[in-house]
Scaffold this active site. Structure first.
Site, mmCIF file in Angstrom:
data_model
loop_
_atom_site.group_PDB
_atom_site.id
_atom_site.type_symbol
_atom_site.label_atom_id
_atom_site.label_comp_id
_atom_site.label_asym_id
_atom_site.label_seq_id
_atom_site.Cartn_x
_atom_site.Cartn_y
_atom_site.Cartn_z
ATOM 1 N N GLY A 12 17.722 34.617 -24.557
ATOM 2 C CA GLY A 12 17.229 34.489 -23.193
ATOM 3 C C GLY A 12 16.045 35.377 -22.863
ATOM 4 N N SER A 13 15.184 35.656 -23.842
ATOM 5 C CA SER A 13 14.018 36.483 -23.503
ATOM 6 C C SER A 13 13.060 35.713 -22.590
ATOM 7 C CB SER A 13 13.308 36.990 -24.760
ATOM 8 O OG SER A 13 12.712 35.935 -25.477
ATOM 9 N N ASN A 14 13.004 34.394 -22.744
ATOM 10 C CA ASN A 14 12.182 33.613 -21.807
ATOM 11 C C ASN A 14 12.790 33.632 -20.408
ATOM 12 O OD1 ASN A 14 9.729 32.189 -22.985
ATOM 13 N ND2 ASN A 14 11.261 31.820 -24.577
ATOM 14 N N LEU A 86 19.421 24.479 -27.101
ATOM 15 C CA LEU A 86 19.382 23.708 -28.348
ATOM 16 C C LEU A 86 20.001 22.316 -28.258
ATOM 17 C CD1 LEU A 86 20.109 26.548 -30.927
ATOM 18 C CD2 LEU A 86 17.921 25.675 -30.094
ATOM 19 N N LEU A 88 20.475 18.417 -26.725
ATOM 20 C CA LEU A 88 19.689 17.367 -26.070
ATOM 21 C C LEU A 88 20.207 17.207 -24.637
ATOM 22 C CD1 LEU A 88 17.457 15.266 -26.736
ATOM 23 C CD2 LEU A 88 19.290 13.631 -27.185
ATOM 24 N N ASN A 103 10.668 22.381 -20.568
ATOM 25 C CA ASN A 103 11.099 23.014 -21.819
ATOM 26 C C ASN A 103 9.918 23.781 -22.401
ATOM 27 O OD1 ASN A 103 12.791 23.556 -24.121
ATOM 28 N ND2 ASN A 103 11.653 21.995 -25.259
ATOM 29 N N HIS A 105 8.457 25.047 -26.229
ATOM 30 C CA HIS A 105 8.633 24.854 -27.668
ATOM 31 C C HIS A 105 7.673 25.802 -28.393
ATOM 32 C CE1 HIS A 105 9.748 22.719 -31.296
ATOM 33 N NE2 HIS A 105 8.479 22.728 -31.641
ATOM 34 N N ASP A 146 11.494 17.344 -27.425
ATOM 35 C CA ASP A 146 10.093 17.798 -27.549
ATOM 36 C C ASP A 146 9.047 16.708 -27.358
ATOM 37 O OD1 ASP A 146 11.217 20.263 -28.244
ATOM 38 O OD2 ASP A 146 11.240 19.764 -30.373
ATOM 39 N N GLU A 175 4.839 32.817 -25.290
ATOM 40 C CA GLU A 175 5.796 32.065 -24.463
ATOM 41 C C GLU A 175 6.095 32.827 -23.176
ATOM 42 O OE1 GLU A 175 9.284 30.447 -26.470
ATOM 43 O OE2 GLU A 175 8.303 30.811 -28.377
#
Ligand code: GRF
Length: 223
Positions: A12-14, A86, A88, A103, A105, A146, A175
């Site tokens: 969860g760094s984003n 991760l 869908l 999202n 990527h 993606d 990111e």
């Protein structure tokens, strides 16, 4: 103030970068994180949420789409942000939140994306292909991994001595720069997915400055 649900499977760094950005915007923040959900009960992303008093939920892998839909509705999610998620996203959720799911990527889509392309595998594939540039891509989410319309991309040069880990590290720094800006821009309505399936609007001027400000953009010292 848009209510944002963040879905994450890992550290969860984003998510943290989004928290920090919204904090920094203070009263001008266009969004607030109202829920963090994960398919992994031990995901550190859930702990980051708990530490801030943000509701944190585990959605078991086998759970039906209705479980996720119910959770998002209960927490009033207007925007859904995938941050290292991760799984869908079920088609039912994609339809219900059409144009309101983002999202990130860790490569330049449409290359090096799709099912199975996550984490270290992405960077290994980039190195195996010998491309000299990788990067990060923020996109709207559709029914496939993606593939949705691209909101923003930022390049990261691939060095000849890069390993998957060193490349991943530099891409992740980028990111953290671009994702919070994109989340805020979509929350504000400055950027949106049109009925034509294309992205409309523009990211703020500050976004374009990342490339010339040096210290604010981690890849500049490597050029
Ligand atoms: C990031 O590289 C993101 O692009 C990918 O998964 C990673 C998540 O990292 N989808 P974190 O959990 O945000 O630290």
């Amino acid at each position: 103030m848009r209510r944002v649900a963040v879905l994450a499977s890992g550290g969860g760094s984003n998510l943290q970068a989004i928290f920090d950005h919204l904090d920094a915007l203070g009263a001008d923040a266009p969004a607030t994180v109202s829920l963090v959900a994960s398919d992994q009960p031990q995901a550190f992303a859930l702990e980051r949420a708990r530490r801030r008093g943000v509701p944190a939920a585990h959605v078991p892998r086998g759970a039906g789409a209705d479980v996720l839909t119910g959770l998002l509705e209960t927490h009033g999610a207007e925007l859904v942000v995938l941050a290292g998620y991760l799984r869908l996203v079920p088609a039912e959720v994609v339809r219900r939140w059409a144009g309101r799911i983002l999202n990130i990527h860790p490569a330049l889509l449409p290359s090096f994306g799709g099912a199975g392309m996550y984490g270290r595998r992405v960077h290994e594939a980039v190195l195996a292909a010998g491309t000299r540039v990788s990067g990060a891509t923020v996109h709207f989410v559709d029914e496939q991994f993606d593939r949705g319309a691209i909101v923003a991309q930022w390049p990261v040069p691939v060095r000849t001595d890069d390993t998957a880990d060193t490349l991943a590290h530099r891409v992740l720094q980028v990111e953290h720069c671009i994702y919070p800006w994109c989340v805020a821009a979509v929350a504000r309505g400055a950027v949106r997915l049109g009925d034509d399936g294309r992205v409309h609007g523009a990211l703020p001027y500050e976004f374009a400055r990342f490339g010339v400000e040096g210290p604010r953009h981690p890849f500049v010292p490597d050029l």
